[in-house]
Design a protein around this motif. Sequence first.
Motif, mmCIF file in Angstrom:
data_model
loop_
_atom_site.group_PDB
_atom_site.id
_atom_site.type_symbol
_atom_site.label_atom_id
_atom_site.label_comp_id
_atom_site.label_asym_id
_atom_site.label_seq_id
_atom_site.Cartn_x
_atom_site.Cartn_y
_atom_site.Cartn_z
ATOM 1 N N VAL A 73 11.189 -11.572 -39.715
ATOM 2 C CA VAL A 73 10.494 -10.755 -38.710
ATOM 3 C C VAL A 73 10.837 -9.277 -38.906
ATOM 4 O O VAL A 73 11.809 -8.944 -39.585
ATOM 5 C CB VAL A 73 10.851 -11.190 -37.267
ATOM 6 N N ARG A 74 10.008 -8.434 -38.313
ATOM 7 C CA ARG A 74 10.240 -6.998 -38.464
ATOM 8 C C ARG A 74 10.914 -6.417 -37.215
ATOM 9 O O ARG A 74 11.560 -5.384 -37.292
ATOM 10 C CB ARG A 74 8.897 -6.313 -38.709
ATOM 11 N N ALA A 75 10.716 -7.096 -36.054
ATOM 12 C CA ALA A 75 11.299 -6.582 -34.806
ATOM 13 C C ALA A 75 11.562 -7.730 -33.848
ATOM 14 O O ALA A 75 10.984 -8.804 -33.980
ATOM 15 C CB ALA A 75 10.343 -5.574 -34.176
ATOM 16 N N ILE A 76 12.468 -7.461 -32.900
ATOM 17 C CA ILE A 76 12.751 -8.465 -31.860
ATOM 18 C C ILE A 76 12.670 -7.769 -30.495
ATOM 19 O O ILE A 76 13.193 -6.654 -30.332
ATOM 20 C CB ILE A 76 14.127 -9.152 -32.093
ATOM 21 N N ARG A 77 11.970 -8.421 -29.564
ATOM 22 C CA ARG A 77 11.830 -7.827 -28.229
ATOM 23 C C ARG A 77 13.150 -7.959 -27.471
ATOM 24 O O ARG A 77 13.893 -8.921 -27.654
ATOM 25 C CB ARG A 77 10.728 -8.545 -27.446
ATOM 26 N N PHE A 78 13.380 -6.987 -26.580
ATOM 27 C CA PHE A 78 14.580 -7.079 -25.724
ATOM 28 C C PHE A 78 14.535 -8.355 -24.891
ATOM 29 O O PHE A 78 15.555 -8.994 -24.660
ATOM 30 C CB PHE A 78 14.675 -5.854 -24.800
ATOM 31 N N SER A 79 13.333 -8.730 -24.436
ATOM 32 C CA SER A 79 13.196 -9.932 -23.596
ATOM 33 C C SER A 79 13.609 -11.180 -24.375
ATOM 34 O O SER A 79 14.265 -12.080 -23.834
ATOM 35 C CB SER A 79 11.761 -10.065 -23.094
ATOM 36 N N THR A 80 13.256 -11.233 -25.688
ATOM 37 C CA THR A 80 13.638 -12.382 -26.526
ATOM 38 C C THR A 80 15.155 -12.389 -26.746
ATOM 39 O O THR A 80 15.806 -13.441 -26.644
ATOM 40 C CB THR A 80 12.912 -12.307 -27.891
ATOM 41 N N LEU A 81 15.685 -11.191 -27.017
ATOM 42 C CA LEU A 81 17.120 -11.068 -27.256
ATOM 43 C C LEU A 81 17.898 -11.474 -25.999
ATOM 44 O O LEU A 81 18.913 -12.197 -26.070
ATOM 45 C CB LEU A 81 17.437 -9.614 -27.647
ATOM 46 N N GLU A 82 17.384 -11.022 -24.863
ATOM 47 C CA GLU A 82 18.025 -11.350 -23.581
ATOM 48 C C GLU A 82 18.030 -12.866 -23.361
ATOM 49 O O GLU A 82 19.062 -13.455 -22.998
ATOM 50 C CB GLU A 82 17.247 -10.646 -22.451
ATOM 51 N N ALA A 83 16.874 -13.502 -23.624
ATOM 52 C CA ALA A 83 16.770 -14.954 -23.417
ATOM 53 C C ALA A 83 17.694 -15.704 -24.372
ATOM 54 O O ALA A 83 18.335 -16.692 -23.991
ATOM 55 C CB ALA A 83 15.320 -15.392 -23.612
ATOM 56 N N LEU A 84 17.794 -15.235 -25.615
ATOM 57 C CA LEU A 84 18.679 -15.887 -26.596
ATOM 58 C C LEU A 84 20.143 -15.765 -26.159
ATOM 59 O O LEU A 84 20.903 -16.743 -26.201
ATOM 60 C CB LEU A 84 18.496 -15.246 -27.984
ATOM 61 N N CYS A 85 20.538 -14.546 -25.723
ATOM 62 C CA CYS A 85 21.927 -14.340 -25.272
ATOM 63 C C CYS A 85 22.240 -15.207 -24.049
ATOM 64 O O CYS A 85 23.333 -15.768 -23.930
ATOM 65 C CB CYS A 85 22.150 -12.861 -24.936
ATOM 66 N N ARG A 86 21.251 -15.312 -23.155
ATOM 67 C CA ARG A 86 21.450 -16.123 -21.941
ATOM 68 C C ARG A 86 21.646 -17.592 -22.299
ATOM 69 O O ARG A 86 22.593 -18.239 -21.842
ATOM 70 C CB ARG A 86 20.230 -15.943 -21.021
ATOM 71 N N GLU A 87 20.766 -18.112 -23.142
ATOM 72 C CA GLU A 87 20.805 -19.539 -23.472
ATOM 73 C C GLU A 87 21.979 -19.891 -24.386
ATOM 74 O O GLU A 87 22.504 -21.001 -24.322
ATOM 75 C CB GLU A 87 19.482 -19.979 -24.128
ATOM 76 N N LEU A 88 22.369 -18.949 -25.243
ATOM 77 C CA LEU A 88 23.472 -19.230 -26.181
ATOM 78 C C LEU A 88 24.819 -18.715 -25.661
ATOM 79 O O LEU A 88 25.851 -18.898 -26.320
ATOM 80 C CB LEU A 88 23.169 -18.602 -27.553
ATOM 81 N N ASP A 89 24.747 -18.057 -24.489
ATOM 82 C CA ASP A 89 25.947 -17.512 -23.857
ATOM 83 C C ASP A 89 26.727 -16.644 -24.853
ATOM 84 O O ASP A 89 27.894 -16.928 -25.185
ATOM 85 C CB ASP A 89 26.835 -18.655 -23.310
ATOM 86 N N CYS A 90 26.045 -15.635 -25.356
ATOM 87 C CA CYS A 90 26.677 -14.749 -26.331
ATOM 88 C C CYS A 90 26.215 -13.311 -26.130
ATOM 89 O O CYS A 90 25.411 -13.041 -25.237
ATOM 90 C CB CYS A 90 26.344 -15.215 -27.758
#
Lengths: 190, 76
Positions: B40-57
Amino acid sequence: MKYLGEKSASSVMKVVLDVAWYLALVGAVLLVLFMAYWLVGDPALPTGLLQIETPGLAFRFTGVIQEPVLRTKFALQFILIYLLLAVGLLVLFQLRKIFANLAGRTPFTKENVRRIRIIGIAAIVYALLSPVVYCLMGLYLSNIIHLPGVELIASFRLDLGGIFLGAVIIILAEVFNYGARLQEEQDLTV
Amino acid sequence: MPIIVRLDRVMADRKISLTELAGRVGITMANLSLLKNEKVRAIRFSTLEALCRELDCQPGDLLEYQPEQTEDSWGT
């Protein structure tokens, strides 16, 4: 009203353009057969009557004197008309493909950009070519047709509107190119 | 690209599959796979936020910056 995607104005346009494309192909083939018939057979124009039409007005002349038609000169006129027809067919083909894309998926693709650019160039080519073709046809007809008391003069008029239209389409293609780049960025963002 | 995605490492630590994570984050498995494979070329803050929330990181656990190695004029 839905403009893009399935069951939209674009899909209706696609069907209309498909029909127009196949009709134009049939017309092009018939034109070739017609030329072959005239070249092999007797290429004489209907004598005694001439009708010249302008938008909203038609001139009908009787007592036309027509010189014998030379096959080679007649064929040359035909090839010139066919050149214009070929440009028209090219535009129709590109429009068909563009509307097929619009009916299917996003309009901002590199393929659509290329096709719109081709249409713009074709519009300029047509605008430059058509006055030459019509002038040559006018010269040809004014040489073989004689009307008592009427002088037929071949005229050349540059189609500035067509050139302008072509330039506008090419610029719009660049706008689409920008859209395609943004679409690509969007597609590569998660 | 100097940004390395460490999603596979965090997923392995948390013992979570791609399918499950995609469902919990709310993006398609295809997109998550593209992210994991750095396509990918970019990642949305919303996606990053959801990943951090679900992976607790933290975002830093998922992304890592490695400067591109440039050779000097002596080729060392």
